[in-house]
Design a protein around this motif. Sequence first.
Motif, PDB file in Angstrom:
ATOM      1  N   LEU A 184     -22.835  28.046 -36.864  1.00 25.00           N
ATOM      2  CA  LEU A 184     -21.699  27.366 -37.463  1.00 25.00           C
ATOM      3  C   LEU A 184     -20.962  26.559 -36.405  1.00 25.00           C
ATOM      4  O   LEU A 184     -20.782  27.009 -35.287  1.00 25.00           O
ATOM      5  CB  LEU A 184     -20.714  28.374 -38.051  1.00 25.00           C
ATOM      6  N   TRP A 185     -20.499  25.379 -36.802  1.00 25.58           N
ATOM      7  CA  TRP A 185     -19.707  24.547 -35.913  1.00 25.58           C
ATOM      8  C   TRP A 185     -18.845  23.622 -36.762  1.00 25.58           C
ATOM      9  O   TRP A 185     -19.138  23.355 -37.911  1.00 25.58           O
ATOM     10  CB  TRP A 185     -20.593  23.759 -34.962  1.00 25.58           C
ATOM     11  N   VAL A 186     -17.772  23.170 -36.183  1.00 21.33           N
ATOM     12  CA  VAL A 186     -16.857  22.249 -36.848  1.00 21.33           C
ATOM     13  C   VAL A 186     -17.026  20.884 -36.187  1.00 21.33           C
ATOM     14  O   VAL A 186     -16.857  20.761 -34.975  1.00 21.33           O
ATOM     15  CB  VAL A 186     -15.400  22.730 -36.735  1.00 21.33           C
ATOM     16  N   PRO A 187     -17.354  19.858 -36.977  1.00 19.28           N
ATOM     17  CA  PRO A 187     -17.543  18.527 -36.386  1.00 19.28           C
ATOM     18  C   PRO A 187     -16.272  18.035 -35.696  1.00 19.28           C
ATOM     19  O   PRO A 187     -15.154  18.314 -36.144  1.00 19.28           O
ATOM     20  CB  PRO A 187     -17.873  17.644 -37.593  1.00 19.28           C
ATOM     21  N   PRO A 188     -16.413  17.293 -34.600  1.00 17.03           N
ATOM     22  CA  PRO A 188     -15.239  16.789 -33.874  1.00 17.03           C
ATOM     23  C   PRO A 188     -14.337  15.922 -34.740  1.00 17.03           C
ATOM     24  O   PRO A 188     -13.122  15.898 -34.546  1.00 17.03           O
ATOM     25  CB  PRO A 188     -15.823  15.996 -32.712  1.00 17.03           C
ATOM     26  N   GLU A 189     -14.897  15.232 -35.726  1.00 16.49           N
ATOM     27  CA  GLU A 189     -14.076  14.404 -36.616  1.00 16.49           C
ATOM     28  C   GLU A 189     -13.145  15.277 -37.467  1.00 16.49           C
ATOM     29  O   GLU A 189     -12.005  14.910 -37.724  1.00 16.49           O
ATOM     30  CB  GLU A 189     -14.968  13.551 -37.540  1.00 16.49           C
ATOM     31  N   VAL A 190     -13.624  16.441 -37.880  1.00 17.94           N
ATOM     32  CA  VAL A 190     -12.788  17.375 -38.643  1.00 17.94           C
ATOM     33  C   VAL A 190     -11.672  17.905 -37.758  1.00 17.94           C
ATOM     34  O   VAL A 190     -10.508  17.972 -38.167  1.00 17.94           O
ATOM     35  CB  VAL A 190     -13.630  18.526 -39.235  1.00 17.94           C
ATOM     36  N   VAL A 191     -12.011  18.269 -36.532  1.00 14.82           N
ATOM     37  CA  VAL A 191     -10.995  18.733 -35.576  1.00 14.82           C
ATOM     38  C   VAL A 191      -9.937  17.647 -35.395  1.00 14.82           C
ATOM     39  O   VAL A 191      -8.734  17.922 -35.405  1.00 14.82           O
ATOM     40  CB  VAL A 191     -11.646  19.115 -34.227  1.00 14.82           C
ATOM     41  N   GLN A 192     -10.365  16.394 -35.274  1.00 17.71           N
ATOM     42  CA  GLN A 192      -9.443  15.267 -35.068  1.00 17.71           C
ATOM     43  C   GLN A 192      -8.477  15.115 -36.237  1.00 17.71           C
ATOM     44  O   GLN A 192      -7.263  15.021 -36.025  1.00 17.71           O
ATOM     45  CB  GLN A 192     -10.228  13.979 -34.881  1.00 17.71           C
ATOM     46  N   VAL A 193      -8.994  15.058 -37.475  1.00 21.96           N
ATOM     47  CA  VAL A 193      -8.095  14.812 -38.612  1.00 21.96           C
ATOM     48  C   VAL A 193      -7.186  16.004 -38.873  1.00 21.96           C
ATOM     49  O   VAL A 193      -6.048  15.825 -39.323  1.00 21.96           O
ATOM     50  CB  VAL A 193      -8.846  14.397 -39.901  1.00 21.96           C
ATOM     51  N   MET A 194      -7.635  17.206 -38.554  1.00 20.17           N
ATOM     52  CA  MET A 194      -6.754  18.365 -38.706  1.00 20.17           C
ATOM     53  C   MET A 194      -5.664  18.329 -37.632  1.00 20.17           C
ATOM     54  O   MET A 194      -4.506  18.635 -37.911  1.00 20.17           O
ATOM     55  CB  MET A 194      -7.564  19.663 -38.633  1.00 20.17           C
ATOM     56  N   HIS A 195      -6.019  17.919 -36.429  1.00 15.39           N
ATOM     57  CA  HIS A 195      -5.043  17.806 -35.350  1.00 15.39           C
ATOM     58  C   HIS A 195      -3.982  16.761 -35.704  1.00 15.39           C
ATOM     59  O   HIS A 195      -2.800  16.937 -35.407  1.00 15.39           O
ATOM     60  CB  HIS A 195      -5.745  17.462 -34.043  1.00 15.39           C
ATOM     61  N   GLU A 196      -4.382  15.675 -36.356  1.00 19.70           N
ATOM     62  CA  GLU A 196      -3.428  14.647 -36.785  1.00 19.70           C
ATOM     63  C   GLU A 196      -2.361  15.215 -37.711  1.00 19.70           C
ATOM     64  O   GLU A 196      -1.237  14.724 -37.746  1.00 19.70           O
ATOM     65  CB  GLU A 196      -4.163  13.520 -37.515  1.00 19.70           C
ATOM     66  N   ALA A 197      -2.710  16.259 -38.462  1.00 22.96           N
ATOM     67  CA  ALA A 197      -1.769  16.873 -39.397  1.00 22.96           C
ATOM     68  C   ALA A 197      -1.075  18.091 -38.798  1.00 22.96           C
ATOM     69  O   ALA A 197      -0.352  18.798 -39.491  1.00 22.96           O
ATOM     70  CB  ALA A 197      -2.508  17.274 -40.674  1.00 22.96           C
ATOM     71  N   GLY A 198      -1.313  18.341 -37.505  1.00 23.82           N
ATOM     72  CA  GLY A 198      -0.624  19.437 -36.830  1.00 23.82           C
ATOM     73  C   GLY A 198      -1.352  20.768 -36.863  1.00 23.82           C
ATOM     74  O   GLY A 198      -0.772  21.800 -36.542  1.00 23.82           O
ATOM     75  N   PHE A 199      -2.623  20.765 -37.241  1.00 25.59           N
ATOM     76  CA  PHE A 199      -3.410  21.997 -37.276  1.00 25.59           C
ATOM     77  C   PHE A 199      -4.337  22.047 -36.068  1.00 25.59           C
ATOM     78  O   PHE A 199      -5.014  21.071 -35.765  1.00 25.59           O
ATOM     79  CB  PHE A 199      -4.272  22.074 -38.547  1.00 25.59           C
TER      80      PHE A 199
ATOM     81  N   HIS B 217     -19.281  17.172 -43.424  1.00 21.91           N
ATOM     82  CA  HIS B 217     -20.210  16.666 -42.405  1.00 21.91           C
ATOM     83  C   HIS B 217     -20.681  15.243 -42.704  1.00 21.91           C
ATOM     84  O   HIS B 217     -21.131  14.541 -41.806  1.00 21.91           O
ATOM     85  CB  HIS B 217     -21.422  17.584 -42.272  1.00 21.91           C
ATOM     86  N   VAL B 218     -20.590  14.823 -43.972  1.00 22.79           N
ATOM     87  CA  VAL B 218     -21.111  13.494 -44.334  1.00 22.79           C
ATOM     88  C   VAL B 218     -20.011  12.478 -44.634  1.00 22.79           C
ATOM     89  O   VAL B 218     -20.298  11.351 -44.997  1.00 22.79           O
ATOM     90  CB  VAL B 218     -22.062  13.596 -45.551  1.00 22.79           C
ATOM     91  N   LEU B 219     -18.750  12.875 -44.466  1.00 20.16           N
ATOM     92  CA  LEU B 219     -17.638  11.981 -44.791  1.00 20.16           C
ATOM     93  C   LEU B 219     -17.194  11.168 -43.571  1.00 20.16           C
ATOM     94  O   LEU B 219     -17.150  11.692 -42.454  1.00 20.16           O
ATOM     95  CB  LEU B 219     -16.442  12.780 -45.308  1.00 20.16           C
ATOM     96  N   PRO B 220     -16.815   9.898 -43.794  1.00 17.67           N
ATOM     97  CA  PRO B 220     -16.213   9.125 -42.694  1.00 17.67           C
ATOM     98  C   PRO B 220     -14.788   9.637 -42.445  1.00 17.67           C
ATOM     99  O   PRO B 220     -14.250  10.431 -43.223  1.00 17.67           O
ATOM    100  CB  PRO B 220     -16.201   7.698 -43.250  1.00 17.67           C
ATOM    101  N   LEU B 221     -14.166   9.175 -41.356  1.00 12.64           N
ATOM    102  CA  LEU B 221     -12.817   9.649 -41.012  1.00 12.64           C
ATOM    103  C   LEU B 221     -11.832   9.513 -42.164  1.00 12.64           C
ATOM    104  O   LEU B 221     -11.064  10.436 -42.441  1.00 12.64           O
ATOM    105  CB  LEU B 221     -12.285   8.895 -39.780  1.00 12.64           C
TER     106      LEU B 221
END
Length: 109
Positions: A1-16, A62-66
């Motif tokens: 299991l891993w979390v894509p860096p793009e998911v980490v980025q958009v969650m960080h933008e919202a303060g998570f 995993h297949v969604l753009p930012l």
Amino acid sequence: LWVPPEVVQVMHEAGFEVETQPQLLPADALTSAALIVTFSDAASWRAPPGVPCESWDLPDPHVLPLEGLRDLRDRLRDRVWRLVAKQGWYKLQPGRGARFREAKRIHSR
């Protein structure tokens, strides 16, 4: 299991803060859950007896753009807040309610 860096980025933008390596729950963690929400087929899960289970049909991140990830994040946040309100779990945060009542009391003078 891993979390894509793009998911980490958009969650960080919202303060998570999200780790790239998710932590797995202990096998017995779900036995005391009030509700289990899956993001996949609920039939593939075995919920402990007496624990309700919901399945939310969500696209694969995993297949969604930012922009798609941001939209998914925002829709998921709204859905979680509706669930919290429906279940009455917002009452579990007395500090927030107390601050709101105090602010309301001060402004009503």
